[in-house]
Write a protein that holds these residues in place. Structure first.
Motif, short mmCIF file in Angstrom:
data_model
loop_
_atom_site.label_atom_id
_atom_site.label_comp_id
_atom_site.label_asym_id
_atom_site.label_seq_id
_atom_site.Cartn_x
_atom_site.Cartn_y
_atom_site.Cartn_z
N TYR A 1 -8.18 -1.23 1.75
CA TYR A 1 -6.97 -1.27 2.57
C TYR A 1 -6.95 -0.26 3.72
O TYR A 1 -5.89 0.05 4.25
N THR B 1 0.78 -1.23 0.00
CA THR B 1 0.00 0.00 0.00
C THR B 1 0.82 1.29 0.00
O THR B 1 0.41 2.27 -0.62
N ASP C 1 -6.65 2.88 9.95
CA ASP C 1 -5.31 2.35 9.73
C ASP C 1 -5.18 1.73 8.34
O ASP C 1 -6.03 0.91 7.95
N THR D 1 -3.66 -0.85 5.84
CA THR D 1 -3.16 -2.21 6.00
C THR D 1 -2.12 -2.53 4.92
O THR D 1 -1.95 -1.78 3.97
N LYS D 2 -1.42 -3.64 5.12
CA LYS D 2 -0.45 -4.16 4.14
C LYS D 2 0.62 -3.13 3.78
O LYS D 2 0.96 -2.90 2.62
N ASP E 1 -8.81 0.20 7.46
CA ASP E 1 -9.76 -0.45 8.37
C ASP E 1 -10.61 0.58 9.11
O ASP E 1 -10.47 1.79 8.92
N THR F 1 -0.19 -3.11 9.72
CA THR F 1 -1.41 -2.30 9.73
C THR F 1 -1.19 -1.06 10.59
O THR F 1 -0.83 -1.18 11.77
#
Length: 387
Positions: free
Chosen positions: A336, A297, A342, A344-345, A338, A366
């Motif tokens: 991506y 990301t 946040d 993620t990845k 949450d 994350t």
């Protein structure tokens, strides 16, 4: 004697046609960066990530797994996220959120002064972008003084400099030069900010000269970059730092700067190759040109930012690259981020590696600020009235 006036109907038709094409082009660009799905609304995303940043303590190099530890200093992932917050609140005129970001900075003049980074490394000097941004938005002299200290010391050779550092300085380059991709954001962003704050072109000129050394050293014929001369892998986030660094420098450089054509050519070549390697869902990978790698990301957000800037500045064709950037932004924000805000990845902090497996096995975290920051930059670039 009455004079007759000849009307140039052909000229009028051509003029109307040109106006129509201009309006059509502007509308096309608007469509690329407007009317996003609810989860991809840049203002909503920007507020969410800024508030998430404010809710957490200073980090240890952005790592969410170390948030329980006291920060050793203000580290560059915090700087990048903080700067994105200042940009975003200016673009959206969000005074309340700006005031919270500024209030978080004030203890650095008093009881948190021990967290100020020493101006002895590219990752530390980039801190100066923050007080310089605060100066430009508030005109408070104390911010200018602090920020310019970091901009100037990046070129002022210390007394205990190594021979290699002295060699770089003698050539007119920053003594902090090390030919790592990350440097091309860390150096160019603080120097560009110094120019914006002072209007002194020496800061832009030396940053541009610096970048040409990196272009000559590690850019590949296809436009991508090695992580470093000793790491022959086109690591995603490393290339992201370069993509954003070029975009930041180019949007500050005047048209008559001698190094601008070379930097622009390198930028355009990189963007064309990135378009080729974008995954079908809009993401980019941990190692850009290895289709077996996992989608990551922070690099995706950095490339998206560089393309948004390019389209909005007219360097990139909006029909080609606006579509690419839009797809990446929508995938990032809908898949991506949450519920806590946040990303993620996000590839964990990464040194130079000597094998493909080294990059493959880096953990995807994350909430790491390496990912939070560039998503916030994208929100800013999509919403700013002018870049």
């Amino acid at each position: 004697m009455k004079q007759t006036r000849t009307i140039n109907f052909k000229g009028i038709i051509w003029a109307k046609a040109l106006v129509f094409l201009f309006v059509l082009q502007a509308t096309s660009q608007q469509k690329c960066f407007k009317n996003f799905p609810a989860k991809a609304n840049p203002e909503t995303v920007g507020i969410q990530i800024t508030e998430r940043f404010l809710s957490r303590p200073h980090s240890t190099y952005g790592n969410p797994l170390k948030m329980h530890l006291p920060a050793p200093q203000i580290t560059y992932p915090d700087v990048c996220t903080w700067l994105g917050g200042f940009w975003f609140t200016k673009a959206t005129n969000n005074k309340e959120l700006f005031n919270k970001l500024e209030a978080r900075f004030q203890p650095l003049f008093t009881n948190e002064a021990n967290l100020l980074p020493k101006p002895n490394h590219v990752d530390n000097n980039v801190f100066g972008t923050l007080p310089l941004e605060l100066y430009m938005q508030t005109k408070n002299q104390k911010y200018l003084d602090m920020g310019m200290h970091y901009a100037n010391t990046q070129w002022e050779l210390p007394q205990d400099a190594k021979a290699s550092e002295k060699k770089w300085a003698d050539g007119g380059y920053s003594w902090q030069t090390r030919i790592w991709l990350d440097d091309m954001f860390m150096i160019t962003s603080i120097q560009a900010q110094a120019f914006r704050a002072t209007k002194d072109k020496k800061y832009l000129n030396r940053a541009a000269k610096e970048m040409t050394v990196y272009l000559d050293s590690i850019q590949l014929p296809n436009g991508l970059f090695y992580h470093a001369p000793a790491a022959h892998f086109s690591w995603g986030r490393g290339n992201g730092w370069m993509a954003v660094g070029m975009a930041e420098l180019l949007r500050a450089l005047p048209e008559n700067n001698a190094d601008r054509p070379k930097i622009m050519s390198a930028y355009l070549k990189m963007m064309a190759t990135l378009k080729k390697y974008q995954a079908p869902d809009g993401m980019w990978r941990q190692v850009i040109d290895d289709e077996t790698m996992w989608e990551e990301t922070s690099s995706t957000a950095m490339f998206t930012y560089a393309m948004i800037v390019g389209v909005r500045k007219g360097w990139l064709n909006e029909k080609e690259y606006g579509t690419v950037a839009r797809k990446a932004w929508i995938t990032l924000t809908t898949n991506y981020i949450d519920k806590n805000g946040d990303v993620t990845k996000v590839c964990e902090g990464t040194n130079i590696g000597n094998s493909s497996e080294y990059y493959r096995k880096r953990e995807g975290l994350t909430g790491d600020l390496h990912g939070q920051a560039p998503v916030l930059w994208c929100a800013y670039a999509l919403l700013a009235p002018k870049l």
